[in-house]
Scaffold this motif. Structure first.
Motif, PDB file in Angstrom:
ATOM      1  N   PHE A   1     -54.295 -36.150   0.567  1.00 29.53           N
ATOM      2  CA  PHE A   1     -53.319 -35.184   0.832  1.00 29.53           C
ATOM      3  C   PHE A   1     -53.427 -33.657   0.836  1.00 29.53           C
ATOM      4  N   GLY A   2     -55.086 -33.178   0.976  1.00 25.95           N
ATOM      5  CA  GLY A   2     -55.413 -32.033   0.717  1.00 25.95           C
ATOM      6  C   GLY A   2     -55.400 -31.816  -0.990  1.00 25.95           C
ATOM      7  N   PRO A   3     -55.904 -30.472  -0.564  1.00 26.24           N
ATOM      8  CA  PRO A   3     -55.990 -30.017  -2.631  1.00 26.24           C
ATOM      9  C   PRO A   3     -54.906 -29.559  -2.406  1.00 26.24           C
ATOM     10  N   MET A   4     -55.018 -29.522  -3.974  1.00 24.35           N
ATOM     11  CA  MET A   4     -53.480 -28.737  -4.846  1.00 24.35           C
ATOM     12  C   MET A   4     -53.590 -28.560  -6.351  1.00 24.35           C
ATOM     13  N   ARG A   5     -52.710 -28.230  -6.874  1.00 26.05           N
ATOM     14  CA  ARG A   5     -52.754 -27.807  -7.917  1.00 26.05           C
ATOM     15  C   ARG A   5     -52.989 -28.780  -8.950  1.00 26.05           C
ATOM     16  N   GLU A   6     -53.422 -28.766 -10.333  1.00 25.93           N
ATOM     17  CA  GLU A   6     -53.541 -29.467 -11.448  1.00 25.93           C
ATOM     18  C   GLU A   6     -52.797 -30.163 -11.327  1.00 25.93           C
TER      19      GLU A   6
END
Ligand code: UD1
Ligand code: MG
Length: 446
Positions: free
Chosen positions: A402-407
């Motif tokens: 899903f790609g980079p994301m916030r924690e």
């Protein structure tokens, strides 16, 4: 003020439970557990740091220091609530006279007449608490001394010995049902007795549940979050049995609720402090304690196989991790996602395979996994050699997909997946179960 209201509600619930159900008492104790844990955590945190129990939050700018092993607070409060629960659970059976050979005769209370004191239930309860106590000790030892993976892996099975002993004495069923379509081929056998193997299976569950929670970790809120989801799913399944089950299954699932509801109380309070942005870390103590609660409930409630179904995401993470856990592919000390200070997002963390090449036999497997998009493989464009791969955890896989994301988004996404898979597992368990075995113990005609 809010906590005081919760305590008043708790007192009312515990009082009402005398004439209603032990589940109501458990709900009262869950509220007490929530309030006590929520009160203690911010007050004891600095003392944990003072004695060296702290960790760096690796996914925050400047890597702030947070108290570690705070799950010990939840676990201790849980043990105390379990102690206080004993008189409430067994209240209807308590005798009016003390001793003198009269202990097995009871007075008529709460609708239960001339019931014999359920010693077997008490021994199940006490062995569960004993097993959890030993597991918590193991967790604290790990947080204090950072015990090596191969040393600590099997220890939960030792903690489970009292549990297995009581299972042997009180229940002792070691056979499993054969699905309908296989019964013909096996000469109309309806069940197979696994004997000692069944105890090995239960001991494996005691090893698997705590360790599997500990390796699906490294994102704020995820260790507690997944345990809360597991508790909610187990309670959903219990509620189904209380509504539709037979007397025997009702009793097992009531027992399960008595153990899980207070666990949910202390865990929700811990979640409040551990969710993103975390102010405390739960430590291995909590992971072992939480995992063992579910193993204990599955074993003592006699639904170990259904409980394992609820662990499908943890099983998937474990199986996916096997190459790294068994060093076929290099396993760094931390596999949690990599934090990028510039955009504040998490990216898949990687294992350096140039310095630590994988076992030759495993190279084609890595390439196959990459072609299936199950890992992110970095290949040298000139030589075609493998440079690195994303660490093999479900957490990193989510970031690959899903790609980079916030924690916090990442944690919520994993918890949402876990909940959806768990609900599907419960539904399938009770639908496919009856198709495979001709009946399901939930729908069994009474
Ligand atoms: C397991 C995982 C490891 C992962 C670690 C994170 C395996 C084999 N081991 O190791 O890959 O990195 O859990 O818990 O899969 N931390 C954070 N943010 C969090 C939670 C933890 O930065 O939300 C860091 C902190 O520095 C904390 C440390 O991880 O002090 C805790 O690690 P620990 O629980 O001791 O690691 P293990 O359980 O051995
Ligand atoms: Mg850990």
């Amino acid at each position: 003020m809010f906590n005081l209201a919760l305590l008043a509600l708790a007192a009312a619930l515990v009082y009402c439970s005398r004439s209603t159900s032990v589940v109501v008492a458990a709900a009262g104790f869950a509220l007490v557990g929530y309030v006590a844990t929520d009160y203690l955590i911010p007050r004891v945190g600095p003392s944990f740091i003072k004695i060296g129990l702290f960790g760096k939050d690796l996914s925050k700018p400047g890597r702030p220091v947070l108290p570690e092993c705070i799950g010990a607070v939840s676990a201790t409060v849980y043990l105390f609530t379990m102690f206080f629960c004993i008189p409430c659970i067994f209240y209807p059976y308590l005798v009016s006279t003390s001793g003198g050979g009269q202990r097995d005769s009871s007075v008529e209370r709460a609708g239960i007449s001339s019931a014999i004191f359920p010693h077997s239930r008490l021994s199940e309860y006490l062995s569960s608490v004993l097993c959890l106590e030993s597991t918590i000790l193991l967790g604290i030892a790990d947080d204090l001394f950072d015990i090596r993976w191969r040393h600590k892996f099997f220890l939960p099975a030792v903690a489970a010995i009292p549990l297995l002993a009581v299972y042997y004495i009180d229940f002792g069923v070691t056979s499993v049902l054969v699905p309908g379509f296989m019964q013909q081929r096996l000469g109309s056998i309806t069940s197979i007795d696994l004997g000692a193997l069944y105890y090995v299976y239960m001991a494996s569950m005691a090893i698997f549940c705590p360790n599997s929670i500990n390796i699906l970790a490294g994102v704020n809120g995820l260790e507690v979050g997944q345990s809360v989801v597991l508790a909610v799913l187990a309670l959903l399944n219990d509620a189904l049995y209380l509504a539709l089950g037979t007397d025997a299954t009702k009793s097992s699932h009531r027992f399960s609720m008595v153990l899980i509801i207070p666990f949910l109380g202390v865990s929700l309070a811990l979640f409040k402090w551990n969710k993103w942005p975390a102010s405390v870390f739960v430590g291995d103590t909590y992971c072992y304690f939480a995992g063992m609660v579910f193993a204990v409930v599955g074993i003592q409630g006699h639904f170990a196989k259904t409980m394992l179904l609820l662990f499908l995401p943890q099983i998937a993470n474990f199986v996916y991790s096997v190459p790294q856990l068994f060093n076929l592919v290099f396993c760094p000390r931390h596999r949690l996602p990599k934090f990028n200070e510039k955009d504040g997002l998490l990216y898949p963390s990687r294992a350096d395979l140039l310095e630590n090449p994988p076992k030759a036999l495993f190279v084609p497997v890595l390439r196959l996994l990459a072609s299936l998009r199950l890992i992110d493989l970095e290949v040298d464009s000139k030589t075609g050699g493998i440079v690195s791969c994303s660490n093999m955890t479900v957490i990193n896989l989510m970031l690959v997909w899903f790609g980079p994301m916030r924690e916090d988004k990442l944690c919520n996404l994993i918890l949402a997946f876990q909940f959806a898979i768990g609900v599907a597992a419960i539904v399938l368990r009770h639908c496919i179960g009856s198709l495979l075995f001709g009946h399901d113990n939930l729908w069994t005609i009474k």
